[in-house]
Design a protein around this motif. Structure first.
Motif, PDB file in Angstrom:
ATOM      1  N   SER A  17      -0.558  -7.951   5.678  1.00  0.00           N
ATOM      2  CA  SER A  17      -1.484  -7.637   6.776  1.00  0.00           C
ATOM      3  C   SER A  17      -1.285  -8.608   7.942  1.00  0.00           C
ATOM      4  O   SER A  17      -0.687  -9.668   7.778  1.00  0.00           O
TER       5      SER A  17
ATOM      6  N   ARG B 273      -0.305   3.921   5.870  1.00  0.00           N
ATOM      7  CA  ARG B 273       1.073   4.220   5.502  1.00  0.00           C
ATOM      8  C   ARG B 273       1.842   4.555   6.780  1.00  0.00           C
ATOM      9  O   ARG B 273       1.441   5.429   7.554  1.00  0.00           O
TER      10      ARG B 273
ATOM     11  N   GLN C 254     -10.520  -1.812   0.540  1.00  0.00           N
ATOM     12  CA  GLN C 254      -9.167  -1.305   0.293  1.00  0.00           C
ATOM     13  C   GLN C 254      -8.765  -0.333   1.398  1.00  0.00           C
ATOM     14  O   GLN C 254      -8.692   0.875   1.196  1.00  0.00           O
TER      15      GLN C 254
ATOM     16  N   HIS D  33      -5.851   0.746   3.817  1.00  0.00           N
ATOM     17  CA  HIS D  33      -4.403   0.636   3.997  1.00  0.00           C
ATOM     18  C   HIS D  33      -3.908   1.774   4.884  1.00  0.00           C
ATOM     19  O   HIS D  33      -4.470   2.875   4.864  1.00  0.00           O
TER      20      HIS D  33
ATOM     21  N   VAL E 187       3.556   0.559   3.413  1.00  0.00           N
ATOM     22  CA  VAL E 187       2.099   0.508   3.307  1.00  0.00           C
ATOM     23  C   VAL E 187       1.615  -0.891   3.666  1.00  0.00           C
ATOM     24  O   VAL E 187       2.125  -1.896   3.138  1.00  0.00           O
TER      25      VAL E 187
ATOM     26  N   PRO F 185      -1.974  -3.403   4.458  1.00  0.00           N
ATOM     27  CA  PRO F 185      -3.434  -3.560   4.500  1.00  0.00           C
ATOM     28  C   PRO F 185      -3.918  -3.652   5.940  1.00  0.00           C
ATOM     29  O   PRO F 185      -3.260  -4.254   6.787  1.00  0.00           O
TER      30      PRO F 185
END
Length: 282
Positions: free
Chosen positions: A282, A174, A170, A172, A79, A81
């Protein structure tokens, strides 16, 4: 080791692949299907592809190819950001943008910002955010902008005019590592946030209580399902397969008995593996 990823250079998937496989040969692919084919044909050892975004949901193409290429397994999830920036060629200016390019997911994730600040500017979909940035860099004569990441701006020499334009902080994505041989991917440098098993389940026929039968296999064993999603089989309306994640470590008796019970009710089960979820930067 050769690792395929959804390219081109500077895509978000490359950022994920670089953290997962910092010392391996990374090979960009034009689309998600090419990533699966490269693994299936033995051109690469593994591939990294996006599976889900916290704003826009599941990447349906990845789920479809997991179902279609049944010898493909999942080795791990990661995962990361996601931050989107609006960028232009340094020879242009922000006031004269006539069109905005990016991957459809990035455009959707930045919809409210673009609708508020560039409402009358046409948007055009590209195969990836990096491809959009690359195109902008190669065509300074066009009054165009791209939604992409910082790495793409640096690589292609673009000027960022608006930062962090995603609609929700938020944000994100995956990613999954896929391969033909199930192995326990591990990376001591990355934080592990959990463990799960992945299954693709097809019901034998559409009948009342069919899905309930499947879910009850997990329910009475108190196995926690962290995700269940249906996708069309593309064989007619009402025909679906289900992607299910079972949270927790593999238990030989509990899990294997659950799989056997699913088969006993004539459900088709493709076990994708038990794997860890890692956290990326990130």
């Amino acid at each position: 080791m050769k690792i395929a990823f959804l390219g081109p250079q500077a895509s978000f998937t490359q950022l994920a692949a670089t953290q997962l496989f910092p010392d391996q040969e990374l090979l960009p692919q034009a689309n998600i299907l090419d990533c699966f084919r490269a693994v299936e044909n033995g051109e690469v050892d593994k591939a990294v592809v996006p599976l889900e975004n916290s704003i826009e949901g599941t990447v349906s193409m990845t789920l479809d190819y997991l179902y279609k290429t049944q010898n493909i397994k999942i080795e791990a999830e990661a995962v990361m950001p996601i931050a989107h920036h609006l960028m232009i060629h340094p020879e242009n200016d922000a006031e004269n943008i006539e069109k905005i390019y990016s991957h459809p997911q990035a455009l959707a994730q930045s919809f409210h910002f673009l609708d508020s600040h560039y409402k009358n500017v046409q948007r055009q979909e590209f195969s990836s955010t990096a491809a959009a940035a690359k195109y902008i860099s190669e065509h300074p004569e066009l009054k165009r902008a791209a939604v992409a990441n910082q790495f793409a701006a640096n690589l292609y020499g673009l000027k960022i005019i608006n930062r962090n334009i995603q609609d929700f902080e938020q944000n994100h994505t995956r990613f999954i590592i896929i391969s033909k041989i199930q192995s326990n991917y591990n990376n001591a440098r990355l934080e592990v946030s959990g463990e799960k098993s992945g299954l693709l389940i097809t019901l034998p026929e559409d009948h009342a209580g069919g899905l309930h039968q499947v879910l009850s296999v997990f329910a009475w064993r108190k196995m926690n399902l962290s995700k269940i999603e249906s996708r069309t089989l593309k064989t007619g309306l009402g025909n679906y397969f289900f992607f299910i994640n079972v949270a927790g470590k593999w238990n030989d008796v509990l899990h294997e008995n659950a799989l056997e019970e699913l088969k006993s009710i004539h459900a088709e089960v493709d076990f994708l593996g038990n794997y860890k979820e890692f956290l990326l930067e990130s």
